[in-house]
Design a protein around this motif. Sequence first.
Motif, PDB file in Angstrom:
ATOM      1  N   ARG A 112       0.812  -1.212   0.000  1.00 38.49           N
ATOM      2  CA  ARG A 112       0.000   0.000   0.000  1.00 38.49           C
ATOM      3  C   ARG A 112       0.847   1.264   0.000  1.00 38.49           C
ATOM      4  O   ARG A 112       0.353   2.326  -0.336  1.00 38.49           O
ATOM      5  N   ASP A 148      -6.609   6.283  13.762  1.00 33.99           N
ATOM      6  CA  ASP A 148      -6.569   5.088  12.917  1.00 33.99           C
ATOM      7  C   ASP A 148      -6.629   3.814  13.753  1.00 33.99           C
ATOM      8  O   ASP A 148      -6.202   3.790  14.909  1.00 33.99           O
ATOM      9  N   ASP A 150      -4.912   1.266  13.596  1.00 31.90           N
ATOM     10  CA  ASP A 150      -3.626   0.634  13.900  1.00 31.90           C
ATOM     11  C   ASP A 150      -2.771   1.524  14.819  1.00 31.90           C
ATOM     12  O   ASP A 150      -1.564   1.331  14.924  1.00 31.90           O
ATOM     13  N   TYR A 191       7.041   7.114  11.774  1.00 31.34           N
ATOM     14  CA  TYR A 191       6.158   6.354  10.878  1.00 31.34           C
ATOM     15  C   TYR A 191       5.377   7.241   9.913  1.00 31.34           C
ATOM     16  O   TYR A 191       5.342   6.986   8.729  1.00 31.34           O
ATOM     17  N   HIS A 301       2.208   3.524  16.074  1.00 33.07           N
ATOM     18  CA  HIS A 301       1.539   2.745  15.031  1.00 33.07           C
ATOM     19  C   HIS A 301       1.940   1.279  15.147  1.00 33.07           C
ATOM     20  O   HIS A 301       3.075   0.970  15.488  1.00 33.07           O
TER      21      HIS A 301
HETATM   22 MN    MN Z   1      -1.750   2.686   9.348  1.00 39.17          MN
END
Ligand code: MN
Length: 304
Positions: A112, A148, A150, A191, A301
């Motif tokens: 992704r 999010d 995650d 991240y 994350h």
């Molecule tokens: Mn993510």
Amino acid sequence: TAPPPVIHYNLNNVTISANPIENNENVLILTPMARFYQEYWDNLLKLTYPHQLITLGFILPKNKEGNEATSLLQAQISKTQKTAAEKDRFKSIIILRQDFDPPLASQDESERHKMQNQKPRRAAMSKARNSLLFTTLGPSVSWVLWLDADIVETPPDLIQDLAMHDKPIVVPNCFQKYYDADKRAMDMRPYDFNNWKDSPTAQELASKMGKDDILLEGYSDMATFRALMAYMYDERADKHMEVELDGIGGAAALVKADVHRDGAMFPPFAFYHLIETEGFAKMARRLGWISTGLPNYLVYHYNE
Ligand code: MN
Ligand code: GDP
């Protein structure tokens, strides 16, 4: 029979302040979710902001992975809302299933993040975020926390800590914990590269682009020389230091509900050559709302 009562809301009575708990301000936590991580849920439960003031909103894709995540999420919701102590239960919870097909679904981290997959993927993410936002933002909401699925670790006081800054949009720095085989120890690395201050190089690149082309951050073949918040972290410096941002990521972001009410959303198309959360920051700025980053305030994350 009597006609249904009309409900009046005076938006001026809904405060959006630096002391949200004292003012009983409602927070809407919005999470697009492709996969369910138990650590995300456990972290959510640990948030010290009064749960009775928190509404949770989720949107999940309608595919096999999304079905799986939905049932895991449902199970945890039932447990919390039915058997947890009253004070731990959330005010309300809304789950949406996406009514459009997510293109390029079920991608792992490397797939992704490939550059050619970014535009359709982030356009789909924009639509998911917009659907979630426009169906859940009610008149009593003061703050929207984008979080999010995650994000597996945050400080428990996340909401109060961010609200304290009293900014239209405030974003912590998103890192990832990982095992460093050489050092034989856990370490962490930046991240989220979508939190940045613009650069003349990026402006120049954008000026030469086709109208539907987008600038992307974190790709060596498109060096933008933007100042990335991910690289501004300093563990010795003030945790609450602020920097002004031009682009933001959606991993964790606290937004005053008025910013969204004014019409700032996630463009699923090139908006000033920006898309999704970075496009949102740009749109907010056009509406007069500036984004603020906290380089030394970390959230983490998941590491796939
Ligand atoms: Mn993510
Ligand atoms: P990255 O961390 O920037 O690589 O982005 P992610 O793939 O983690 O996506 C950001 C958030 O959106 C995460 O919470 C995902 O679980 C969620 N997500 C990813 N793809 C979809 C999708 O197609 N539909 C929905 N509803 N959520 C998605």
